[in-house]
Design a protein around this motif. Structure first.
Motif, PDB file in Angstrom:
ATOM      1  N   GLY A  47      64.259  30.332  19.755  1.00  0.00           N
ATOM      2  CA  GLY A  47      65.295  30.603  18.778  1.00  0.00           C
ATOM      3  C   GLY A  47      66.342  29.504  18.750  1.00  0.00           C
ATOM      4  N   ALA A  48      66.617  29.003  17.549  1.00  0.00           N
ATOM      5  CA  ALA A  48      67.619  27.954  17.350  1.00  0.00           C
ATOM      6  C   ALA A  48      68.829  28.576  16.664  1.00  0.00           C
ATOM      7  CB  ALA A  48      67.051  26.823  16.500  1.00  0.00           C
ATOM      8  N   CYS A  49      69.988  28.281  17.207  1.00  0.00           N
ATOM      9  CA  CYS A  49      71.250  28.820  16.707  1.00  0.00           C
ATOM     10  C   CYS A  49      72.097  27.699  16.114  1.00  0.00           C
ATOM     11  CB  CYS A  49      72.009  29.490  17.856  1.00  0.00           C
ATOM     12  SG  CYS A  49      71.137  30.884  18.568  1.00  0.00           S
ATOM     13  N   PRO A  50      73.183  28.051  15.450  1.00  0.00           N
ATOM     14  CA  PRO A  50      74.077  27.036  14.881  1.00  0.00           C
ATOM     15  C   PRO A  50      74.981  26.413  15.945  1.00  0.00           C
ATOM     16  CG  PRO A  50      74.862  29.225  14.315  1.00  0.00           C
ATOM     17  CD  PRO A  50      73.563  29.399  15.031  1.00  0.00           C
ATOM     18  N   VAL A  51      74.388  25.563  16.744  1.00  0.00           N
ATOM     19  CA  VAL A  51      75.090  24.900  17.838  1.00  0.00           C
ATOM     20  C   VAL A  51      74.767  23.409  17.765  1.00  0.00           C
ATOM     21  CG1 VAL A  51      75.361  24.766  20.347  1.00  0.00           C
ATOM     22  CG2 VAL A  51      74.843  26.970  19.266  1.00  0.00           C
ATOM     23  N   LEU A  52      75.752  22.569  17.980  1.00  0.00           N
ATOM     24  CA  LEU A  52      75.540  21.123  17.999  1.00  0.00           C
ATOM     25  C   LEU A  52      74.905  20.702  19.329  1.00  0.00           C
ATOM     26  CD1 LEU A  52      78.943  20.025  16.418  1.00  0.00           C
ATOM     27  CD2 LEU A  52      76.718  20.325  15.278  1.00  0.00           C
TER      28      LEU A  52
END
Length: 126
Positions: free
Chosen positions: A32-37
């Motif tokens: 899972g990819a989240c909105p994080v830099l």
């Protein structure tokens, strides 16, 4: 069949004890990819900004695995608010196009502190 763990500093770091991706045979399993830099900073902007950041992370991990999102066979999209479905679809086509699309499941889930998470399975075989 062997498996290879994939890690890249070009995408958000894992938020727990898991791999960003695992290559097993002809498949790449993207966590899972989240909105994080990549530096671990959360993207707190609009839903569209968060969605682009999450899909960008997914793409960068795919690239680190030697693949790309055009090889996706399954995508999971998890939305905090299902009212964001239409905007998610607009961002989705930026990354997956409109032809030869993977299957997809989109679910509303109780995400805390962010609006979207995405995962995928890629097929790299012939």
């Amino acid at each position: 069949m062997s498996k290879r763990v994939v890690s890249t500093d070009q995408a958000a770091p894992p938020g727990g004890p898991y791999s960003q991706a695992v290559v097993a045979g002809d498949h790449v399993y993207l966590a899972g990819a989240c909105p994080v830099l990549p530096d671990g900073t959360w993207v707190r902007g609009s839903f569209v900004e968060q969605a682009r950041a999450a899909f960008t992370n997914l793409a960068r991990v795919a690239e680190a695995a030697g693949a790309d999102l055009s090889q996706a066979v399954r995508v999971g999209v998890y939305l905090r608010d299902f009212a964001d479905f239409a905007e998610m679809n607009q961002v989705y086509v930026e990354f997956f196009g409109t032809e030869n699309l993977p299957v997809r499941t989109t679910l509303p889930v109780p995400l805390v502190g962010f609006d979207i998470e995405v995962d995928a399975i890629l097929y790299t075989g012939a």
